[in-house]
Design a protein around this motif. Structure first.
Motif, PDB file in Angstrom:
ATOM      1  N   SER A 113     -19.946   0.640  15.392  1.00 21.26           N
ATOM      2  CA  SER A 113     -20.613   0.557  14.100  1.00 21.26           C
ATOM      3  C   SER A 113     -19.943  -0.540  13.292  1.00 21.26           C
ATOM      4  O   SER A 113     -18.744  -0.822  13.463  1.00 21.26           O
ATOM      5  N   VAL A 114     -20.679  -1.157  12.379  1.00 25.19           N
ATOM      6  CA  VAL A 114     -20.077  -2.154  11.504  1.00 25.19           C
ATOM      7  C   VAL A 114     -18.982  -1.538  10.651  1.00 25.19           C
ATOM      8  O   VAL A 114     -18.068  -2.232  10.186  1.00 25.19           O
ATOM      9  N   PHE A 115     -18.997  -0.221  10.474  1.00 28.52           N
ATOM     10  CA  PHE A 115     -17.991   0.457   9.662  1.00 28.52           C
ATOM     11  C   PHE A 115     -16.766   0.874  10.478  1.00 28.52           C
ATOM     12  O   PHE A 115     -15.828   1.446   9.933  1.00 28.52           O
ATOM     13  N   ASP A 131     -33.410  -9.031  11.746  1.00 27.45           N
ATOM     14  CA  ASP A 131     -34.241  -7.999  12.387  1.00 27.45           C
ATOM     15  C   ASP A 131     -34.192  -6.658  11.657  1.00 27.45           C
ATOM     16  O   ASP A 131     -34.189  -5.592  12.283  1.00 27.45           O
ATOM     17  N   GLY A 132     -34.140  -6.687  10.340  1.00 28.64           N
ATOM     18  CA  GLY A 132     -34.136  -5.446   9.584  1.00 28.64           C
ATOM     19  C   GLY A 132     -32.789  -4.783   9.439  1.00 28.64           C
ATOM     20  O   GLY A 132     -32.688  -3.695   8.871  1.00 28.64           O
ATOM     21  N   ASN A 133     -31.722  -5.440   9.909  1.00 26.13           N
ATOM     22  CA  ASN A 133     -30.408  -4.797   9.913  1.00 26.13           C
ATOM     23  C   ASN A 133     -29.760  -4.682   8.539  1.00 26.13           C
ATOM     24  O   ASN A 133     -28.699  -4.061   8.410  1.00 26.13           O
ATOM     25  N   LEU A 134     -30.392  -5.217   7.491  1.00 25.46           N
ATOM     26  CA  LEU A 134     -29.960  -4.886   6.135  1.00 25.46           C
ATOM     27  C   LEU A 134     -30.108  -3.393   5.866  1.00 25.46           C
ATOM     28  O   LEU A 134     -29.515  -2.862   4.927  1.00 25.46           O
ATOM     29  N   GLY A 135     -30.878  -2.717   6.705  1.00 27.31           N
ATOM     30  CA  GLY A 135     -31.078  -1.283   6.526  1.00 27.31           C
ATOM     31  C   GLY A 135     -29.949  -0.414   7.026  1.00 27.31           C
ATOM     32  O   GLY A 135     -29.921   0.794   6.742  1.00 27.31           O
ATOM     33  N   ILE A 136     -29.025  -0.972   7.783  1.00 23.72           N
ATOM     34  CA  ILE A 136     -27.982  -0.178   8.432  1.00 23.72           C
ATOM     35  C   ILE A 136     -27.212   0.659   7.422  1.00 23.72           C
ATOM     36  O   ILE A 136     -26.696   0.140   6.426  1.00 23.72           O
ATOM     37  N   GLY A 137     -27.134   1.960   7.665  1.00 22.50           N
ATOM     38  CA  GLY A 137     -26.364   2.869   6.831  1.00 22.50           C
ATOM     39  C   GLY A 137     -27.085   3.378   5.607  1.00 22.50           C
ATOM     40  O   GLY A 137     -26.623   4.312   4.958  1.00 22.50           O
ATOM     41  N   ASP A 139     -27.322   2.119   2.720  1.00 24.55           N
ATOM     42  CA  ASP A 139     -26.628   1.810   1.468  1.00 24.55           C
ATOM     43  C   ASP A 139     -26.338   0.318   1.446  1.00 24.55           C
ATOM     44  O   ASP A 139     -25.309  -0.130   1.958  1.00 24.55           O
ATOM     45  N   PRO A 140     -27.243  -0.494   0.869  1.00 23.28           N
ATOM     46  CA  PRO A 140     -27.065  -1.954   0.922  1.00 23.28           C
ATOM     47  C   PRO A 140     -25.759  -2.430   0.314  1.00 23.28           C
ATOM     48  O   PRO A 140     -25.130  -3.361   0.834  1.00 23.28           O
ATOM     49  N   GLY A 141     -25.323  -1.821  -0.787  1.00 25.86           N
ATOM     50  CA  GLY A 141     -24.074  -2.242  -1.399  1.00 25.86           C
ATOM     51  C   GLY A 141     -22.891  -2.041  -0.474  1.00 25.86           C
ATOM     52  O   GLY A 141     -22.032  -2.920  -0.325  1.00 25.86           O
ATOM     53  N   ALA A 142     -22.830  -0.863   0.173  1.00 29.98           N
ATOM     54  CA  ALA A 142     -21.727  -0.581   1.097  1.00 29.98           C
ATOM     55  C   ALA A 142     -21.754  -1.545   2.276  1.00 29.98           C
ATOM     56  O   ALA A 142     -20.704  -2.016   2.726  1.00 29.98           O
ATOM     57  N   LEU A 143     -22.935  -1.847   2.784  1.00 25.22           N
ATOM     58  CA  LEU A 143     -23.043  -2.760   3.917  1.00 25.22           C
ATOM     59  C   LEU A 143     -22.600  -4.170   3.528  1.00 25.22           C
ATOM     60  O   LEU A 143     -21.880  -4.846   4.291  1.00 25.22           O
ATOM     61  N   LEU A 144     -22.998  -4.634   2.360  1.00 23.36           N
ATOM     62  CA  LEU A 144     -22.618  -5.976   1.925  1.00 23.36           C
ATOM     63  C   LEU A 144     -21.117  -6.070   1.666  1.00 23.36           C
ATOM     64  O   LEU A 144     -20.486  -7.094   1.965  1.00 23.36           O
ATOM     65  N   ARG A 145     -20.532  -5.015   1.116  1.00 24.70           N
ATOM     66  CA  ARG A 145     -19.083  -5.038   0.907  1.00 24.70           C
ATOM     67  C   ARG A 145     -18.340  -5.018   2.238  1.00 24.70           C
ATOM     68  O   ARG A 145     -17.330  -5.711   2.408  1.00 24.70           O
ATOM     69  N   GLY A 184     -36.025  12.182  17.259  1.00 25.19           N
ATOM     70  CA  GLY A 184     -34.575  12.160  17.295  1.00 25.19           C
ATOM     71  C   GLY A 184     -34.005  12.647  15.981  1.00 25.19           C
ATOM     72  O   GLY A 184     -34.742  12.997  15.050  1.00 25.19           O
ATOM     73  N   PRO A 185     -32.683  12.659  15.856  1.00 18.23           N
ATOM     74  CA  PRO A 185     -32.064  13.116  14.621  1.00 18.23           C
ATOM     75  C   PRO A 185     -32.331  12.134  13.483  1.00 18.23           C
ATOM     76  O   PRO A 185     -32.456  10.930  13.710  1.00 18.23           O
ATOM     77  N   PRO A 186     -32.432  12.616  12.246  1.00 15.79           N
ATOM     78  CA  PRO A 186     -32.643  11.717  11.110  1.00 15.79           C
ATOM     79  C   PRO A 186     -31.382  10.922  10.791  1.00 15.79           C
ATOM     80  O   PRO A 186     -30.264  11.362  11.067  1.00 15.79           O
ATOM     81  N   PHE A 187     -31.570   9.740  10.245  1.00 12.02           N
ATOM     82  CA  PHE A 187     -30.445   8.921   9.814  1.00 12.02           C
ATOM     83  C   PHE A 187     -30.891   8.072   8.632  1.00 12.02           C
ATOM     84  O   PHE A 187     -32.092   7.812   8.441  1.00 12.02           O
ATOM     85  N   PRO A 188     -29.947   7.639   7.794  1.00  8.93           N
ATOM     86  CA  PRO A 188     -30.306   6.865   6.600  1.00  8.93           C
ATOM     87  C   PRO A 188     -30.644   5.420   6.941  1.00  8.93           C
ATOM     88  O   PRO A 188     -30.023   4.809   7.807  1.00  8.93           O
ATOM     89  N   TRP A 189     -31.618   4.884   6.234  1.00  6.17           N
ATOM     90  CA  TRP A 189     -32.050   3.509   6.441  1.00  6.17           C
ATOM     91  C   TRP A 189     -32.465   2.933   5.099  1.00  6.17           C
ATOM     92  O   TRP A 189     -32.777   3.667   4.158  1.00  6.17           O
ATOM     93  N   ALA A 190     -32.461   1.628   4.989  1.00  2.00           N
ATOM     94  CA  ALA A 190     -32.888   0.949   3.774  1.00  2.00           C
ATOM     95  C   ALA A 190     -33.827  -0.192   4.141  1.00  2.00           C
ATOM     96  O   ALA A 190     -33.751  -0.748   5.235  1.00  2.00           O
ATOM     97  N   ARG A 191     -34.696  -0.527   3.215  1.00  3.43           N
ATOM     98  CA  ARG A 191     -35.548  -1.710   3.344  1.00  3.43           C
ATOM     99  C   ARG A 191     -35.428  -2.507   2.057  1.00  3.43           C
ATOM    100  O   ARG A 191     -35.606  -1.970   0.969  1.00  3.43           O
TER     101      ARG A 191
END
Length: 261
Positions: A113-115, A131-137, A139-145, A184-191
């Motif tokens: 994981s990036v984390f 490819d939409g990977n800004l959605g990972i996690g 939480d855009p702020g956490a991903l950018l940090r 499958g199991p749910p997971f958080p995503w962002a767009r």
């Protein structure tokens, strides 16, 4: 490599190791979707991901500087394209099938994981979130940090946004369109559309430097403020990264050919 542990982030999403995603990558085709609880479906472009890098991809890769980390590399077409032209690139993905596919193409990849702790934190020249990977996690702020922590001061982020103006955080599941559905199991995503990305980016110490569209796909380049300090970068690692980055080639424009060349 940074000796400080990265910030706590979302757990490794087992959904991306589930059979629908792995099967789609192995066959090179969909259908595959992200399904919201209300039934809305976001198609995932498996065929494009499993093909060679296209003209839109190359328009981004030509802007890369120094060593590149591809966050959510999928089956590895971008890592392979960079490696084929002699550039250091590492893909990371939570899917074992994606990592295996990337390695078969001749690219370097880790199942992370990036984390998670990653190699050479604070020393990468460019990070990719395509490819939409800004959605990972979700939480855009956490991903950018977190992405900022991976890069050398002044590092570059190449991001692909949603084509529409959207700022959405949702719970989704992988869905291959089969009946009866076995979700499958749910997971958080962002767009995020471009305006939303720019809002989050400015709050996290990123400065937009370029925007363009290729084959209907919107892209943004963001530069990391050289004064930014992140929780996973000590003063020593920042100073070391600055020295190392000064030895990076500035960009790849002379090495990644335009499509059809």
């Amino acid at each position: 490599m940074s000796t400080t542990l990265p910030p706590t982030g979302p757990p490794l999403p087992t959904a991306w190791a589930a059979d629908p995603y792995a099967n789609a990558l192995r066959t090179g085709r969909g259908p595959l979707f992200l399904r919201r609880a209300d039934g809305w479906l976001l198609p995932l472009d498996v065929e494009r991901w499993c093909a060679d890098a296209d003209a839109a991809d190359l328009s981004a890769l030509r802007r890369c500087e120094g060593p590149v980390v591809d966050i959510g590399c999928g089956p590895g077409r971008l890592v392979a394209a960079l490696a084929a032209h002699g550039h250091r690139a590492l893909g990371i993905d939570v899917s074992e099938a994606a990592v295996a596919h990337t390695r078969r193409l001749g690219g370097s990849a880790l199942r992370r994981s990036v984390f998670d702790q990653l190699p050479d934190e604070g020393r990468w020249g460019t990070a990719l979130l395509l490819d939409g990977n800004l959605g990972i996690g979700g939480d855009p702020g956490a991903l950018l940090r977190r992405t900022a922590a991976l890069l050398a001061p002044g590092g570059l982020l190449l991001a692909e946004t949603a084509p529409e103006d959207v700022d959405e955080r949702v719970q989704v599941r992988l869905d291959d369109g089969r009946e009866p559905a076995v979700p499958g199991p749910p997971f958080p995503w962002a767009r995020l559309g471009r305006p939303a990305l720019l809002r989050y980016a400015r709050l996290c110490g990123w400065r937009p430097t370029d925007q363009w569209e290729a084959d209907g796909r919107p892209f943004v380049t963001l530069r990391l403020d050289r004064t930014v300090r992140t929780t996973s970068q000590s003063a020593d690692s920042v100073n070391s990264a600055a020295v190392i980055r000064s030895q990076f080639p500035r960009n790849l424009s002379g090495d990644i050919p335009a499509a059809g060349s």
